[in-house]
Motif scaffolding. Structure first.
Motif, PDB file in Angstrom:
ATOM      1  N   ARG A  65       1.011  -1.167  -0.413  1.00 49.30           N
ATOM      2  CA  ARG A  65      -0.247   0.003   0.053  1.00 49.30           C
ATOM      3  C   ARG A  65       1.073   0.879   0.394  1.00 49.30           C
ATOM      4  NH1 ARG A  65      -3.097  -2.469   5.182  1.00 49.30           N
ATOM      5  NH2 ARG A  65      -4.564  -4.094   3.860  1.00 49.30           N
ATOM      6  N   SER A  66       2.028   1.127   0.651  1.00 47.19           N
ATOM      7  CA  SER A  66       2.829   2.372   0.722  1.00 47.19           C
ATOM      8  C   SER A  66       3.879   2.336  -0.949  1.00 47.19           C
ATOM      9  CB  SER A  66       3.847   2.060   1.808  1.00 47.19           C
ATOM     10  OG  SER A  66       4.991   3.387   1.762  1.00 47.19           O
ATOM     11  N   ASP A  68       2.173   1.667  -3.319  1.00 51.09           N
ATOM     12  CA  ASP A  68       1.394   1.473  -4.620  1.00 51.09           C
ATOM     13  C   ASP A  68       0.910   3.956  -4.000  1.00 51.09           C
ATOM     14  OD1 ASP A  68       0.286  -0.893  -5.255  1.00 51.09           O
ATOM     15  OD2 ASP A  68      -0.976  -0.886  -4.562  1.00 51.09           O
ATOM     16  N   ARG A  69       0.930   4.045  -3.337  1.00 49.06           N
ATOM     17  CA  ARG A  69       0.713   5.195  -2.821  1.00 49.06           C
ATOM     18  C   ARG A  69       2.566   6.212  -3.333  1.00 49.06           C
ATOM     19  NH1 ARG A  69      -2.791   2.716  -0.081  1.00 49.06           N
ATOM     20  NH2 ARG A  69      -4.299   4.231   0.490  1.00 49.06           N
ATOM     21  N   ASP A  70       3.513   5.548  -3.643  1.00 50.36           N
ATOM     22  CA  ASP A  70       4.387   6.190  -3.416  1.00 50.36           C
ATOM     23  C   ASP A  70       5.162   7.280  -2.083  1.00 50.36           C
ATOM     24  OD1 ASP A  70       5.066   5.682  -6.403  1.00 50.36           O
ATOM     25  OD2 ASP A  70       4.153   7.401  -6.809  1.00 50.36           O
ATOM     26  N   ASP A 108      -3.635   8.125   3.997  1.00 50.05           N
ATOM     27  CA  ASP A 108      -2.459   8.633   2.749  1.00 50.05           C
ATOM     28  C   ASP A 108      -1.581   8.308   3.491  1.00 50.05           C
ATOM     29  OD1 ASP A 108      -3.261   7.550   0.621  1.00 50.05           O
ATOM     30  OD2 ASP A 108      -2.755   9.767  -0.213  1.00 50.05           O
ATOM     31  N   TYR A 111       0.192   5.563   5.569  1.00 54.00           N
ATOM     32  CA  TYR A 111       1.382   5.312   5.042  1.00 54.00           C
ATOM     33  C   TYR A 111       3.099   5.350   4.361  1.00 54.00           C
ATOM     34  CZ  TYR A 111      -2.602   1.992   4.194  1.00 54.00           C
ATOM     35  OH  TYR A 111      -3.877   0.863   4.801  1.00 54.00           O
ATOM     36  N   LYS A 112       2.801   6.253   5.232  1.00 52.86           N
ATOM     37  CA  LYS A 112       4.685   7.579   4.337  1.00 52.86           C
ATOM     38  C   LYS A 112       5.384   6.161   5.532  1.00 52.86           C
ATOM     39  CE  LYS A 112       4.546  10.999   6.449  1.00 52.86           C
ATOM     40  NZ  LYS A 112       4.712  13.007   6.947  1.00 52.86           N
TER      41      LYS A 112
END
Length: 233
Positions: A65-66, A68-70, A108, A111-112
């Motif tokens: 997930r991290s 996928d979100r860059d 978001d 997931y950083k």
């Protein structure tokens, strides 16, 4: 003695950026090799299922997930002649960078993560190095700011939650992961009273609900020494 400098976003690399040879010229050869080795390990091991994991899904469900979100970044650091206090200061700089980097709120932000790769840290030093660093930083950072930090290296003894015979923290190059605390972290803290207490203080009602949800899936009412539950309950 080297003087620690405040890290900047220019030191942070997404995994896909490391594949661009034209950009990678900004890195020293040893740094590039170390970052690429960790990136390859993440892409081929961490984001995939494993037969020995003890559950379905990828080795770390957080990482896909991290990616996928860059929102998963790698940063090279060298230990060199730095002492413990200097290393701690460098990592606190990354914590400040992590806190200020976008996104700072919303789903978001959960997931950083930043992976600080110690490209010159010899494996025989890694266990003691991470032990000293995390003793200084891990619990204070968790209690004050909700950082979860963990050391990964080739001979890491850490085991999977559902299979104590499986060791998923054995990265080819030593690195330290930092991310936000989440309520499901209780699974890592369950056998440590001090850490579990810190988790309970941080998550309070949401933590109680998460534990209740997990218990509802388990036959916790059944006593192992009885074939049927007692009537006098």
């Amino acid at each position: 003695m080297s003087v620690p400098r405040e890290p900047s976003t220019t030191k942070l690399w997404l995994l896909k950026e490391l594949e661009d040879d034209s950009r990678a010229t900004d890195l020293a050869p040893g740094e590039l090799a170390g970052l690429r080795a960790v990136a390859h390990w993440i892409k081929t091991f961490i984001v995939n299922p494993h037969d020995d994991l003890g559950r379905s899904g990828p080795v770390c469900p957080f990482v896909p997930r991290s990616l996928d979100r860059d929102l998963l970044s790698l940063a090279p650091e060298q230990v060199g002649e730095r002492n413990l206090a200097e290393v701690v200061e460098v990592l606190q700089g990354y914590q400040r960078l992590f806190t200020s980097a976008q996104p700072t709120d919303g789903d978001d932000a959960t997931y950083k993560s930043i992976v600080v790769v110690f490209t010159d840290l010899a494996e025989e030093r890694a266990a003691g190095f991470f032990g000293d660093v995390l003793e200084q930083l891990a619990m204070p950072s968790y209690a004050a700011d909700g950082f979860v930090m963990g050391g990964f290296h080739e001979s890491s003894p850490g085991t999977a939650i559902y299979n104590p015979g499986f060791r998923p923290f054995t990265s080819p190059v030593p690195f330290l992961l930092m991310r936000h605390a989440v309520v499901d972290d209780w699974k890592f803290f369950l056998d440590d009273e001090e850490w579990l207490a810190q988790w309970a203080r941080r998550h309070q009602d949401s933590g109680a609900h998460a534990l209740a949800e997990e218990l509802r899936r388990l036959p916790w009412r059944t006593r192992p020494d009885r074939a049927t539950p007692p009537e006098e309950v």
